[in-house]
Design a protein around this motif. Structure first.
Motif, PDB file in Angstrom:
ATOM      1  N   TRP A  42       0.866  -1.149  -0.026  1.00 33.91           N
ATOM      2  CA  TRP A  42      -0.128  -0.073   0.125  1.00 33.91           C
ATOM      3  C   TRP A  42       0.821   1.112   0.027  1.00 33.91           C
ATOM      4  N   LEU A  43       1.870   1.387   0.805  1.00 35.52           N
ATOM      5  CA  LEU A  43       2.908   2.339   0.884  1.00 35.52           C
ATOM      6  C   LEU A  43       3.618   2.751  -0.467  1.00 35.52           C
ATOM      7  N   LEU A  44       4.111   1.344  -1.216  1.00 32.35           N
ATOM      8  CA  LEU A  44       4.751   1.516  -2.408  1.00 32.35           C
ATOM      9  C   LEU A  44       3.755   2.271  -3.628  1.00 32.35           C
ATOM     10  N   GLY A  45       2.387   1.562  -3.499  1.00 37.24           N
ATOM     11  CA  GLY A  45       1.443   2.300  -4.612  1.00 37.24           C
ATOM     12  C   GLY A  45       0.966   3.721  -4.233  1.00 37.24           C
ATOM     13  N   LEU A  46       1.066   3.930  -3.050  1.00 32.39           N
ATOM     14  CA  LEU A  46       0.592   5.485  -2.521  1.00 32.39           C
ATOM     15  C   LEU A  46       1.762   6.383  -3.000  1.00 32.39           C
ATOM     16  N   SER A  47       3.341   5.651  -2.809  1.00 30.64           N
ATOM     17  CA  SER A  47       4.633   6.638  -3.266  1.00 30.64           C
ATOM     18  C   SER A  47       4.523   6.786  -4.760  1.00 30.64           C
ATOM     19  N   LEU A  48       3.933   5.842  -5.550  1.00 24.22           N
ATOM     20  CA  LEU A  48       3.936   5.832  -7.159  1.00 24.22           C
ATOM     21  C   LEU A  48       2.970   6.533  -7.579  1.00 24.22           C
ATOM     22  N   SER A  49       1.799   6.877  -6.884  1.00 26.55           N
ATOM     23  CA  SER A  49       0.641   7.824  -7.412  1.00 26.55           C
ATOM     24  C   SER A  49       0.932   8.992  -7.896  1.00 26.55           C
ATOM     25  N   SER A  50       1.596   9.905  -7.141  1.00 31.54           N
ATOM     26  CA  SER A  50       1.951  11.115  -7.354  1.00 31.54           C
ATOM     27  C   SER A  50       3.043  11.703  -6.846  1.00 31.54           C
ATOM     28  N   PRO A  51       3.700  12.726  -7.425  1.00 32.98           N
ATOM     29  CA  PRO A  51       4.912  13.436  -6.450  1.00 32.98           C
ATOM     30  C   PRO A  51       4.718  13.816  -4.968  1.00 32.98           C
ATOM     31  N   LYS A  52       3.472  14.322  -4.856  1.00 33.62           N
ATOM     32  CA  LYS A  52       3.136  14.855  -3.668  1.00 33.62           C
ATOM     33  C   LYS A  52       3.069  13.670  -2.641  1.00 33.62           C
ATOM     34  N   ASN A  53       2.591  12.323  -2.881  1.00 30.22           N
ATOM     35  CA  ASN A  53       2.178  11.546  -2.225  1.00 30.22           C
ATOM     36  C   ASN A  53       3.818  10.769  -1.777  1.00 30.22           C
ATOM     37  N   PHE A  54       4.456  10.897  -3.034  1.00 27.91           N
ATOM     38  CA  PHE A  54       5.862  10.473  -2.909  1.00 27.91           C
ATOM     39  C   PHE A  54       6.583  11.019  -1.794  1.00 27.91           C
ATOM     40  N   LEU A  55       6.471  12.353  -1.685  1.00 29.54           N
ATOM     41  CA  LEU A  55       7.010  13.190  -0.612  1.00 29.54           C
ATOM     42  C   LEU A  55       6.376  12.801   0.929  1.00 29.54           C
ATOM     43  N   GLU A  56       5.099  12.463   0.674  1.00 28.33           N
ATOM     44  CA  GLU A  56       4.567  12.219   2.183  1.00 28.33           C
ATOM     45  C   GLU A  56       5.070  10.784   2.415  1.00 28.33           C
ATOM     46  N   VAL A  57       5.003   9.837   1.794  1.00 28.05           N
ATOM     47  CA  VAL A  57       5.493   8.478   2.013  1.00 28.05           C
ATOM     48  C   VAL A  57       7.239   8.629   2.352  1.00 28.05           C
ATOM     49  N   SER A  58       7.815   9.410   1.905  1.00 32.63           N
ATOM     50  CA  SER A  58       9.338   9.442   2.277  1.00 32.63           C
ATOM     51  C   SER A  58       9.278   9.997   3.571  1.00 32.63           C
ATOM     52  N   THR A  59       8.649  11.067   4.111  1.00 32.16           N
ATOM     53  CA  THR A  59       8.753  11.766   5.377  1.00 32.16           C
ATOM     54  C   THR A  59       8.105  10.308   6.301  1.00 32.16           C
ATOM     55  N   ILE A  60       7.213   9.723   5.909  1.00 34.98           N
ATOM     56  CA  ILE A  60       6.792   8.404   6.910  1.00 34.98           C
ATOM     57  C   ILE A  60       7.916   7.593   6.960  1.00 34.98           C
ATOM     58  N   ILE A  61       8.520   7.129   6.110  1.00 35.43           N
ATOM     59  CA  ILE A  61       9.588   6.205   6.146  1.00 35.43           C
ATOM     60  C   ILE A  61      10.817   6.700   6.819  1.00 35.43           C
ATOM     61  N   ASN A  62      11.131   8.037   6.632  1.00 28.11           N
ATOM     62  CA  ASN A  62      12.283   8.419   7.704  1.00 28.11           C
ATOM     63  C   ASN A  62      11.922   8.709   9.130  1.00 28.11           C
ATOM     64  N   SER A  63      10.767   8.618   9.598  1.00 25.12           N
ATOM     65  CA  SER A  63      10.239   8.765  10.735  1.00 25.12           C
ATOM     66  C   SER A  63      10.968   7.839  11.765  1.00 25.12           C
ATOM     67  N   LEU A  64      11.185   8.151  13.146  1.00 27.37           N
ATOM     68  CA  LEU A  64      11.678   7.033  13.921  1.00 27.37           C
ATOM     69  C   LEU A  64      10.807   6.010  14.242  1.00 27.37           C
ATOM     70  N   HIS A  65       9.476   6.173  14.383  1.00 25.72           N
ATOM     71  CA  HIS A  65       8.651   4.954  14.397  1.00 25.72           C
ATOM     72  C   HIS A  65       8.526   4.132  13.320  1.00 25.72           C
ATOM     73  N   PHE A  66       8.452   4.629  12.027  1.00 27.28           N
ATOM     74  CA  PHE A  66       8.692   3.600  10.915  1.00 27.28           C
ATOM     75  C   PHE A  66       9.919   3.066  10.880  1.00 27.28           C
ATOM     76  N   LYS A  67      11.006   3.352  11.423  1.00 25.21           N
ATOM     77  CA  LYS A  67      12.336   2.706  11.420  1.00 25.21           C
ATOM     78  C   LYS A  67      12.135   1.529  12.411  1.00 25.21           C
ATOM     79  N   PHE A  68      11.550   1.719  13.644  1.00 26.50           N
ATOM     80  CA  PHE A  68      11.254   0.825  14.451  1.00 26.50           C
ATOM     81  C   PHE A  68      10.465  -0.409  13.999  1.00 26.50           C
ATOM     82  N   ILE A  69       9.411   0.119  13.289  1.00 27.14           N
ATOM     83  CA  ILE A  69       8.434  -0.887  12.540  1.00 27.14           C
ATOM     84  C   ILE A  69       9.165  -1.702  11.783  1.00 27.14           C
TER      85      ILE A  69
END
Length: 125
Positions: A42-69
């Motif tokens: 789902w995150l991959l599909g969201l990141s490929l849908s638009s440049p805005k969503n790509f930036l949103e997913v990249s901020t999610i991936i760089n968060s500390l919570h996501f790194k723990f997950i």
């Protein structure tokens, strides 16, 4: 004839052997891996849908919570993979299926998965 046997359903008083614990954890890690694939797709599909969503997913991936997950997911996947290799080796008859080899292979699975969890934690952080 009905037998009256005592039934102990208090799991805190039952001491499971290491082979049973590894088997239960292998099943749990399989369920976690199965559901995590859907979330990651789902995150991959969201990141490929638009440049805005790509930036949103990249901020999610760089968060500390996501790194723990991500560390938990990589650890469970590596545990499930090593446990699956153990089961395949035993199913093909490459090692015997005695209690002694079951205990030894359970210790190997546990030790190597702990080592891979530490290694993946170093790589993720």
């Amino acid at each position: 004839m009905k037998k009256q046997r005592p039934v102990n359903l208090n799991f805190s008083t039952i001491c499971f052997p290491l082979t049973a614990i590894i088997s239960i954890l292998h099943r749990i890690s399989g369920v976690i891996t199965f559901f995590s694939i859907g979330i990651l797709l789902w995150l991959l599909g969201l990141s490929l849908s638009s440049p805005k969503n790509f930036l949103e997913v990249s901020t999610i991936i760089n968060s500390l919570h996501f790194k723990f997950i991500a560390w938990v997911l990589v650890s469970t996947l590596s545990f499930h993979f090593i446990g699956g290799i153990r089961h395949l080796i035993m199913d093909f008859g490459l090692i015997s299926t005695t209690l002694k080899t079951g205990k030894i292979s359970s210790k190997v699975v546990l030790g190597s998965s702990i080592l891979l969890a530490i290694l993946s934690g170093v790589v993720i952080w």
